[in-house]
Design a protein around this motif. Structure first.
Motif, PDB file in Angstrom:
ATOM      1  N   VAL A  38       0.823  -1.210   0.000  1.00  0.00           N
ATOM      2  CA  VAL A  38       0.000   0.000   0.000  1.00  0.00           C
ATOM      3  C   VAL A  38       0.856   1.258   0.000  1.00  0.00           C
ATOM      4  O   VAL A  38       0.565   2.218  -0.707  1.00  0.00           O
ATOM      5  CB  VAL A  38      -0.953  -0.001   1.216  1.00  0.00           C
ATOM      6  N   SER A  39       1.948   1.233   0.764  1.00  0.00           N
ATOM      7  CA  SER A  39       2.799   2.421   0.853  1.00  0.00           C
ATOM      8  C   SER A  39       3.396   2.792  -0.494  1.00  0.00           C
ATOM      9  O   SER A  39       3.477   3.970  -0.851  1.00  0.00           O
ATOM     10  CB  SER A  39       3.929   2.184   1.852  1.00  0.00           C
ATOM     11  N   GLY A  71       3.795  -9.600   7.113  1.00  0.00           N
ATOM     12  CA  GLY A  71       4.111  -8.808   8.294  1.00  0.00           C
ATOM     13  C   GLY A  71       3.067  -7.718   8.453  1.00  0.00           C
ATOM     14  O   GLY A  71       1.871  -7.981   8.398  1.00  0.00           O
ATOM     15  N   THR A  72       3.530  -6.491   8.633  1.00  0.00           N
ATOM     16  CA  THR A  72       2.584  -5.378   8.733  1.00  0.00           C
ATOM     17  C   THR A  72       2.199  -4.870   7.352  1.00  0.00           C
ATOM     18  O   THR A  72       1.358  -3.992   7.224  1.00  0.00           O
ATOM     19  CB  THR A  72       3.194  -4.219   9.534  1.00  0.00           C
TER      20      THR A  72
ATOM     21  N   ILE B 115       9.222  -3.645  -1.114  1.00  0.00           N
ATOM     22  CA  ILE B 115       9.734  -2.850  -0.012  1.00  0.00           C
ATOM     23  C   ILE B 115      10.104  -3.734   1.173  1.00  0.00           C
ATOM     24  O   ILE B 115       9.268  -4.448   1.709  1.00  0.00           O
ATOM     25  CB  ILE B 115       8.697  -1.791   0.423  1.00  0.00           C
ATOM     26  N   GLU B 116      11.332  -3.721   1.506  1.00  0.00           N
ATOM     27  CA  GLU B 116      11.858  -4.312   2.757  1.00  0.00           C
ATOM     28  C   GLU B 116      11.354  -5.681   3.161  1.00  0.00           C
ATOM     29  O   GLU B 116      10.564  -6.306   2.483  1.00  0.00           O
ATOM     30  CB  GLU B 116      11.567  -3.350   3.934  1.00  0.00           C
ATOM     31  N   HIS B 117      11.866  -6.221   4.145  1.00  0.00           N
ATOM     32  CA  HIS B 117      11.279  -7.223   5.010  1.00  0.00           C
ATOM     33  C   HIS B 117      12.227  -7.608   6.065  1.00  0.00           C
ATOM     34  O   HIS B 117      12.684  -7.295   6.917  1.00  0.00           O
ATOM     35  CB  HIS B 117      10.854  -8.496   4.303  1.00  0.00           C
TER      36      HIS B 117
END
Lengths: 117, 117
Positions: A38-39, A71-72, B115-117
């Motif tokens: 979403v970001s 995760g989040t 994005i990341e994790h």
DNA sequence: AGTATTATTGGCGATATGGCCAACAATGTC
DNA sequence: GACATTGTTGGCCATATCGCCAATAATACT
């Protein structure tokens, strides 16, 4: 026109409405490339994340995207990758663009080339 | 996303919006069969003729139909006969229907940089 | 535990859309 | 000319959509 027809037209209108917003179209195009959280979509759209989240809920409800929790994060991905392509086709058939073969009926789409990828 | 992109997305959203109404979809389907005057469409839609006239103005403005005057009648006809067909395609690609039309490659979106994790 | 990050939901005001009525325009008929 | 038929446009009200803020949930990190 019977009740079944009415339902079908309503469902179809709802589907089109769910696509008929510039931010949602942008997101659909971005998701055609790969899944996004979403970001990431929010940054591209340039709106509040709550707004984008609601847009995604609309697309999800229409069955156009699905979300996968990580995760989040919520990663969103297309259910079918070829939606924008068909919008291209509709766009090309309008007045001002002369790609339309005169007399073609709904049952015989004019250019197979436009359907394939 | 530059200004041209923004314009393109807005135009595309406007096009979809112009289709995203059950009455307008019904009219488009009827016009795929043959041209019709406003009264005929009005009877089928079951709304006020002024409402139908405004719906037709929206379709016309979107470049989807054109009108031909015939006495006091306005006959409307499609600019391109194959719009509903592409909506069929979009419909079929949604969740709940496993079939993606035309053997689209888009069924397996590439997994790249997330994005990341 | 406490804090940060990511996302969703409820709510509110602003704007857009939809539908009918009234009025008007254009053409055809008597 | 008077009238009827067919459509369009303006106006008004009801409803829907949009976008942000505040609050909340869920997970991750220290």
């Amino acid at each position: 026109m019977d009740a079944a027809d009415k339902t079908r037209l309503n469902q179809r209108a709802t589907l089109l409405k769910s696509l008929a917003h510039p931010s949602r179209l942008l997101m659909m195009e971005m998701l055609e490339e790969r899944p996004r959280c979403v970001s990431e979509l929010t940054e591209a759209v340039g709106a509040d994340i709550t707004t984008v989240s609601k847009h995604l809920a609309i697309l999800k409800r229409a069955g156009l995207v699905k979300d996968v929790k990580r995760g989040t994060y919520s990663d969103y991905e297309l259910v079918c990758g070829c939606v924008s392509h068909f919008i291209d086709c509709i766009e090309q058939g309008r007045s001002g663009q002369e790609v339309c073969v005169a007399g073609s009926a709904a049952t015989s789409p004019r250019q197979e080339k436009q359907i394939e990828h």
